[in-house]
Design an enzyme around this catalytic site. Structure first.
Site, PDB file in Angstrom:
ATOM      1  N   LYS A 158       0.869  -1.181   0.000  1.00 44.16           N
ATOM      2  CA  LYS A 158       0.000   0.000   0.000  1.00 44.16           C
ATOM      3  C   LYS A 158       0.901   1.224   0.000  1.00 44.16           C
ATOM      4  CE  LYS A 158      -4.544   0.749   0.295  1.00 44.16           C
ATOM      5  NZ  LYS A 158      -5.646  -0.133  -0.138  1.00 44.16           N
TER       6      LYS A 158
HETATM    7  P1  NAD Z   1     -13.188   7.633  -2.083  1.00 46.02           P
HETATM    8  O1  NAD Z   1     -12.163   8.676  -1.907  1.00 46.02           O
HETATM    9  O2  NAD Z   1     -13.744   7.406  -3.443  1.00 46.02           O
HETATM   10  O3  NAD Z   1     -14.408   7.869  -1.079  1.00 46.02           O
HETATM   11  C1  NAD Z   1     -14.226   8.061   0.294  1.00 46.02           C
HETATM   12  C2  NAD Z   1     -15.552   8.490   0.879  1.00 46.02           C
HETATM   13  O4  NAD Z   1     -15.403   8.601   2.298  1.00 46.02           O
HETATM   14  C3  NAD Z   1     -16.043   9.841   0.374  1.00 46.02           C
HETATM   15  O5  NAD Z   1     -17.430   9.790   0.137  1.00 46.02           O
HETATM   16  C4  NAD Z   1     -15.766  10.770   1.560  1.00 46.02           C
HETATM   17  O6  NAD Z   1     -16.664  11.856   1.624  1.00 46.02           O
HETATM   18  C5  NAD Z   1     -16.009   9.816   2.720  1.00 46.02           C
HETATM   19  N1  NAD Z   1     -15.408  10.314   3.951  1.00 46.02           N
HETATM   20  C6  NAD Z   1     -14.150  10.705   4.169  1.00 46.02           C
HETATM   21  N2  NAD Z   1     -14.005  11.148   5.435  1.00 46.02           N
HETATM   22  C7  NAD Z   1     -15.213  10.999   6.015  1.00 46.02           C
HETATM   23  C8  NAD Z   1     -15.719  11.284   7.306  1.00 46.02           C
HETATM   24  N3  NAD Z   1     -14.935  11.776   8.263  1.00 46.02           N
HETATM   25  N4  NAD Z   1     -17.029  11.013   7.558  1.00 46.02           N
HETATM   26  C9  NAD Z   1     -17.832  10.508   6.609  1.00 46.02           C
HETATM   27  N5  NAD Z   1     -17.400  10.204   5.363  1.00 46.02           N
HETATM   28  C10 NAD Z   1     -16.110  10.468   5.079  1.00 46.02           C
HETATM   29  O7  NAD Z   1     -12.520   6.270  -1.516  1.00 46.02           O
HETATM   30  P2  NAD Z   1     -12.897   4.767  -1.855  1.00 46.02           P
HETATM   31  O8  NAD Z   1     -11.973   4.306  -2.925  1.00 46.02           O
HETATM   32  O9  NAD Z   1     -14.361   4.649  -2.027  1.00 46.02           O
HETATM   33  O10 NAD Z   1     -12.433   4.030  -0.523  1.00 46.02           O
HETATM   34  C11 NAD Z   1     -13.252   3.969   0.639  1.00 46.02           C
HETATM   35  C12 NAD Z   1     -12.769   2.851   1.546  1.00 46.02           C
HETATM   36  O11 NAD Z   1     -12.761   1.620   0.824  1.00 46.02           O
HETATM   37  C13 NAD Z   1     -11.343   3.003   2.080  1.00 46.02           C
HETATM   38  O12 NAD Z   1     -11.248   2.379   3.334  1.00 46.02           O
HETATM   39  C14 NAD Z   1     -10.525   2.199   1.079  1.00 46.02           C
HETATM   40  O13 NAD Z   1      -9.284   1.780   1.603  1.00 46.02           O
HETATM   41  C15 NAD Z   1     -11.467   1.055   0.844  1.00 46.02           C
HETATM   42  N6  NAD Z   1     -11.247   0.305  -0.390  1.00 46.02           N
HETATM   43  C16 NAD Z   1     -11.252   0.918  -1.601  1.00 46.02           C
HETATM   44  C17 NAD Z   1     -11.077   0.151  -2.743  1.00 46.02           C
HETATM   45  C18 NAD Z   1     -11.156   0.748  -4.132  1.00 46.02           C
HETATM   46  O14 NAD Z   1     -11.109  -0.019  -5.095  1.00 46.02           O
HETATM   47  N7  NAD Z   1     -11.305   2.045  -4.299  1.00 46.02           N
HETATM   48  C19 NAD Z   1     -10.860  -1.224  -2.647  1.00 46.02           C
HETATM   49  C20 NAD Z   1     -10.874  -1.810  -1.388  1.00 46.02           C
HETATM   50  C21 NAD Z   1     -11.073  -1.045  -0.269  1.00 46.02           C
END
Ligand code: NAD
Length: 446
Positions: free
Chosen positions: A133
């Site tokens: 990561k």
């Molecule tokens: P993203 O940046 O697209 O979205 C993140 C979301 O979290 C946004 O809607 C943001 O407003 C919200 N957020 C941030 N801080 C916040 C808070 N304090 N309170 C409420 N909401 C808040 O990110 P993503 O890619 O959707 O990733 C989200 C989670 O999923 C992370 O934990 C990431 O590690 C995990 N993840 C992502 C992927 C991927 O393919 N993108 C894969 C596996 C896991």
């Protein structure tokens, strides 16, 4: 509240907050430390299955922790210094693999935790990768496209000799997207010795026009819903009549919402960094996603009512999908939740103390290493397509993803039955079984 089909004998206990390995390896003593909490869940599973001690210590620390500081010229002509990370946790099963987080508050321990989870996730879903990561301490919302391009390209240059299509393959995570991945692939092409061959495979989550895979953008949400569809019938729920709420409406949250809604489920409440919304009659995830892509957040969306944090968490739903950041479901949130299942779209959203409350209240938790593994699985498909000069159709991607998720779910179910543990411990056991076999046949050299 529902009682889970297979009550856990080895539930999460307070003793998980301590472990002799923490002292042996000099872990931070703060029990709120994310890395300590994440590794603690693995060590608990390792104890239950009697994993050899050498594997516990090997897996409790990453192999490499890379930190870089690099200057970038801003639009106003001034230079700013940025900090970037790449943690390579383990490569026993294949090249390091994992996303890049672009967030102003990203720290080494966050990246270590996320890299560790990738090792476990890849092992669980049976893709031939290890875990890695990375990230940059930057708020992408505060920079112009030109500044972001220079930041991403300069970071790529800084770590170019530590990544590669057969060694370490980054992908998107919070704050990073397909455009960023395209800049990484393009920069790497110019810098690497393999420039003329097939360098786009150095990164996944690229735009489809530049080596990306159909179905990658929605893959993590698709995996969340595939996991839910596998598990929830066991606790008497039907996706066609389910209600759900989502915390975080970015890539994972919005796609989980859209795809679960396509199965007939109804989204009742949603929240992100801009606010909390509720509508008992249902919130259209497609319409909200279009709004968020224009406005940057859910605040101000007129087809639902603004609500408080308490109202959001206390809202009665069948399924709650945390899809924002780590450690957001602590004891108070776990006490407030009024759901039957928590489907962890985000990585490490539930703290051990939060999980103890959920267990006491009979709320089932589908752990992140199973529930959000769809992203890395389709990243693997993208990498395979790049390496073999193929372009799969969407039906093939979705079918292969579903096969991986179904098989992983079966392995978790089997471990749960065999050891009489909660879902998270069972998922770690299933992941550790594969890693342990690899170490057994490889040995430790020299
Ligand atoms: P993203 O940046 O697209 O979205 C993140 C979301 O979290 C946004 O809607 C943001 O407003 C919200 N957020 C941030 N801080 C916040 C808070 N304090 N309170 C409420 N909401 C808040 O990110 P993503 O890619 O959707 O990733 C989200 C989670 O999923 C992370 O934990 C990431 O590690 C995990 N993840 C992502 C992927 C991927 O393919 N993108 C894969 C596996 C896991």
């Amino acid at each position: 509240m529902t009682t889970v089909a297979n009550p856990a004998r080895h539930a999460v206990t307070a003793s998980q907050d301590t472990h002799p390995v923490f002292d042996e390896l000099g872990f931070p003593t703060d029990t709120n430390n994310l890395y300590r909490q994440t590794v603690g869940a693995m060590l608990h599973a390792a104890d239950v299955m009697s994993l050899p001690h050498y594997l516990k210590i090997v897996l409790a620390q990453p192999k490499n922790e890379i930190m870089v500081n690099f200057p970038v010229k801003m639009d106003d002509g001034q230079f700013r210094l940025f900090k970037g990370y790449r943690v390579q946790h383990n490569n026993a099963l294949g090249p390091y693999k994992g996303g890049l987080r672009f967030h102003h508050d990203v720290h080494l321990d966050d990246v270590k935790s996320l890299a560790f989870l990738m090792t476990m996730k890849c092992s669980l879903v049976g893709v031939p990768y290890g875990g890695g990561k990375g990230g940059i301490k930057v708020d992408p919302r505060k920079h112009s496209s030109g500044e972001m391009e220079r930041i991403v390209r300069r970071f790529t240059a800084a770590i170019a000799h530590q990544i590669g299509p057969d060694y370490d393959i980054p992908a998107p995570d919070v704050g990073s997207n397909a455009q960023h991945m395209a800049w990484i692939a393009d920069t790497y092409t110019f810098l690497s010795e393999i420039g003329g061959h097939n360098p786009t495979a150095v990164v996944t989550g690229k735009p489809v026009e530049y080596g990306g895979s159909l179905g990658r953008e929605k893959a993590t949400g698709q995996g969340v819903v595939d996991t839910l569809c596998e598990i929830i019938p066991e606790i008497g729920l039907n996706s066609a009549t389910c209600t759900f709420s989502v915390l975080g409406f970015g890539n994972v949250g919005s796609w989980s919402g859209k795809i679960f809604q396509d199965k007939g489920a109804k989204m009742i409440a949603v929240a992100d960094h801009t606010g909390f919304l509720i509508n008992e009659k249902g919130i259209d995830a497609n319409d909200l996603a279009a709004y968020v892509s224009q406005r940057g957040g859910v605040a101000g969306y007129a087809k639902a009512n603004k609500c408080t944090k308490e109202e959001f968490y206390k809202c009665k739903v069948d399924v709650f999908i945390p899809a924002a950041l780590e450690q957001m479901i602590q004891e108070p949130e776990a006490e407030m939740l009024n759901c039957k299942v928590v489907a962890e779209g985000a990585n490490a959203p539930t703290t051990p103390a939060g999980e103890r409350v959920l267990q006491r209240r009979g709320i089932e938790v589908l752990p992140a290493i199973l529930c959000n593994a769809g992203g890395v699985t389709v990243s693997y498909f993208e990498w395979v397509q790049n390496k073999t000069f193929q372009a799969w159709d969407l039906d093939n991607v979705d079918a292969q993803l579903n096969r991986h998720i179904t098989q992983a779910t079966t392995r978790v179910r089997d471990a749960r039955k065999k050891y009489k543990v909660d879902m998270r411990t069972a998922a770690y056991i299933a992941a550790l079984e594969r890693l342990a076999k690899a170490y057994e046949v490889r040995g430790i050299f020299p």
